[in-house]
Enzyme design. Structure first.
Site, PDB file in Angstrom:
ATOM      1  N   LYS A  76       0.817  -1.254   0.098  1.00  0.00           N
ATOM      2  CA  LYS A  76      -0.151  -0.066   0.074  1.00  0.00           C
ATOM      3  C   LYS A  76       1.000   1.085   0.058  1.00  0.00           C
ATOM      4  O   LYS A  76       2.038   0.956   0.675  1.00  0.00           O
ATOM      5  CB  LYS A  76      -0.950   0.065   1.296  1.00  0.00           C
ATOM      6  CG  LYS A  76      -1.860   1.044   1.368  1.00  0.00           C
ATOM      7  CD  LYS A  76      -2.755   0.873   2.678  1.00  0.00           C
ATOM      8  CE  LYS A  76      -3.849   1.895   2.586  1.00  0.00           C
ATOM      9  NZ  LYS A  76      -4.647   1.963   3.963  1.00  0.00           N
ATOM     10  N   SER A 151      -9.673   1.780   2.998  1.00  0.00           N
ATOM     11  CA  SER A 151      -8.781   2.621   2.049  1.00  0.00           C
ATOM     12  C   SER A 151      -7.709   1.771   1.489  1.00  0.00           C
ATOM     13  O   SER A 151      -7.199   2.446   0.389  1.00  0.00           O
ATOM     14  CB  SER A 151      -8.329   3.624   2.992  1.00  0.00           C
ATOM     15  OG  SER A 151      -7.337   3.093   3.957  1.00  0.00           O
ATOM     16  N   SER A 175      -9.956  -0.845   7.369  1.00  0.00           N
ATOM     17  CA  SER A 175      -9.303  -0.521   5.912  1.00  0.00           C
ATOM     18  C   SER A 175      -8.597  -1.786   5.347  1.00  0.00           C
ATOM     19  O   SER A 175      -8.305  -1.922   4.240  1.00  0.00           O
ATOM     20  CB  SER A 175      -8.764   0.441   5.767  1.00  0.00           C
ATOM     21  OG  SER A 175      -9.288   1.674   5.638  1.00  0.00           O
TER      22      SER A 175
END
Ligand code: GLN
Length: 486
Positions: A76, A151, A175
């Site tokens: 990420k 997210s 998330s």
């Protein structure tokens, strides 16, 4: 090649049936074709990945390989990667090349894993749909008109579409688990303090925790073996021993007590999800577990408490982006005030600004007691409630989300309805507990996630239950239509 788990890929590498270069090439090729339709990546670094694969193959030849040496991974874009852009999904950090590695990325690198690229995400990890990224929407591989969740939406979409065999994410309020649920994959949020936050761009420091997004629980266990453990560079990292997460995957579930909170099955829950979760619970019962009704009466309060605490911490954490030291700087500032104001207003997106304003308000002298302090008290109550429940049962089971994935754009004008997505995931962060989401069925052709929550540092138990469940079900093996093409 691309549909294999990292457990299988590492076996192939060990048997010398393939090389890291071959695996890496095949994923890079697939990314080139598929990612333009998904937008799961912010940065793809082919040369970097191929060099790492070459190094990994050499290391294996020299007899210095670890289990995951040569296995590709995507991080990420919240994890700092030395020499590779770390944007955190924001215009603010669009020009930021980190001079150091996050502990998570460093540990993966040291294990010989190959970084394919950095995945798309909601700006500063604020969001539940991946629609808040400076780099545009991410599409759900199961239906490109729907959101992948957020997210860590880029990581989840990339694993689901087999653009990478495994990825990292972060979970401040859901998330990792929520996008895992929306994309039909496995996502583990470890205990707060289990995985180092050093070099992980801060959103809400008392809640943030990194962890794996994978095809199976066994794969998540393999990655946890690499990333978990004490780090003196993170003051909230906990110095306790780390088990071998793969060693207990095959333990029997005989005698396991599973609690099912009635508050997780209230009105807002899609009835098809409720049924799927009940069926999944029965499946675990067949494996030797017993099911118990429990109650978590303050569940409703977790969303309002979180949406005070997280913005409060974010308003303080994001004060560092001032246009002076690093990140975006506005053109020709007139004076220092103008520099701060314009740099921040030009480079932060709407959701980030909304959170900074809510957080600053909640922390201001006149309102601190009414909002922030109250929210902290609620946080303690919720934490206590989970501790009480986890005295009666070993784990808590429920849905990960109240609905399956929703249409892009359908909730962007209504932040409250967006925030309510997190109703089943947020309390876990407030209490610092570990939790996992695993695929447990489909509703209207969209994946459903089942969530299991355990007490602090019991990730191995969650992985064990999830793995046993994945031995008797095949939800995690189903793949989006697009994976069958090419
Ligand atoms: N959806 C939550 C939020 O918007 C959680 C985000 C997260 O876990 N990073 O804050």
């Amino acid at each position: 090649m691309h549909d294999k788990t990292i457990t299988e890929l590492s076996q192939l590498l060990e048997n010398k049936e393939t090389s890291s270069q071959e695996i890496t090439q095949s994923f890079l090729e697939r990314m080139r074709i598929i990612d333009p339709h998904l937008n799961a990546f912010i940065t793809i670094n082919e040369d970097y990945a191929l060099q790492a694969a070459l190094d990994a193959d050499k290391r294996r030849k020299d007899g210095n390989a670890q289990k995951l040496t040569g296995i590709p991974i995507a991080h990420k874009d919240i994890f700092c990667t030395r020499g590779v852009k770390t944007s955190c999904g924001s215009h603010m950090l669009d020009n930021f090349i980190s001079p150091y590695d996050a502990t998570v990325t460093k540990r993966c690198k040291d294990a010989g894993m190959v970084l394919l690229g950095k995945t798309n995400m909601d700006e500063f990890a604020m969001g539940s749909s991946n629609e808040n990224s400076f780099y545009g929407y991410v599409h759900n591989p199961w239906n490109p008109e729907l959101v992948p969740g957020g997210s860590s939406g880029g990581s989840a979409a990339a694993v689901a579409a087999s653009l990478t065999p495994i990825a990292t994410g972060t979970d401040t309020g859901g998330s990792i688990r929520q996008p895992a649920a929306f994309c039909g994959i496995t996502g583990l949020k470890p205990t707060y303090g289990r995985v180092s936050r050093f070099g992980m761009v801060a959103f809400a420091s008392s809640l943030d925790q990194g962890g794996p997004l994978s095809k199976t629980a066994a794969d998540a266990a393999l990655l946890m073996n690499v990333i978990a453990g004490f780090d003196p560079q993170d003051s909230t990292s906990v110095d306790t021993s780390v088990p071998d997460y793969t060693a207990t995957l095959n333990d029997s579930l005989q005698g396991l007590r599973i609690g099912i909170p009635k508050e997780f099955f209230s009105d807002g829950l899609d009835p098809e999800i409720a049924t799927a979760i009940q069926v999944a619970a029965k499946e675990l019962e067949k494996l030797g577990a017993s099911l118990h009704d429990i109650s978590l009466p303050n569940t409703e309060l977790s969303v309002p408490a979180y949406y005070i605490i997280a913005p409060a911490e974010c308003s303080s954490n994001l004060a560092r982006y001032d246009g002076v030291r690093y990140g975006y700087r506005c053109e020709e500032p007139k004076n220092l005030d103008d520099l701060y104001k314009r740099s921040r207003s030009e480079a932060f997106g709407d959701e980030v600004k909304r959170r900074i304003m809510i957080g600053t308000y909640a922390l201001s002298a006149g309102y601190y007691d009414a909002y922030y302090l109250k929210a902290q008290k609620v946080r303690r109550l919720i934490s206590q409630e989970y501790q009480n429940a986890l005295q009666q049962v070993d784990v808590i089971l429920g849905p990960t989300t109240p609905t399956t994935s929703f249409a892009l754009g359908s909730k962007t004008d209504d932040p409250i309805s967006m925030y309510l997505n997190d109703i089943y995931t947020i309390a876990v962060n407030l209490a610092g507990l570990p939790a996992i989401s695993v695929p447990a069925g489909f509703a209207q052709k969209l994946p459903i996630g089942m969530q299991l929550i355990a007490n602090h540092f019991q990730e191995a138990k969650l992985l064990n239950i999830a793995h046993q469940y994945q031995q008797v079900t095949d939800w995690h093996k189903r793949q989006p239509e697009m994976n069958h093409q090419g």
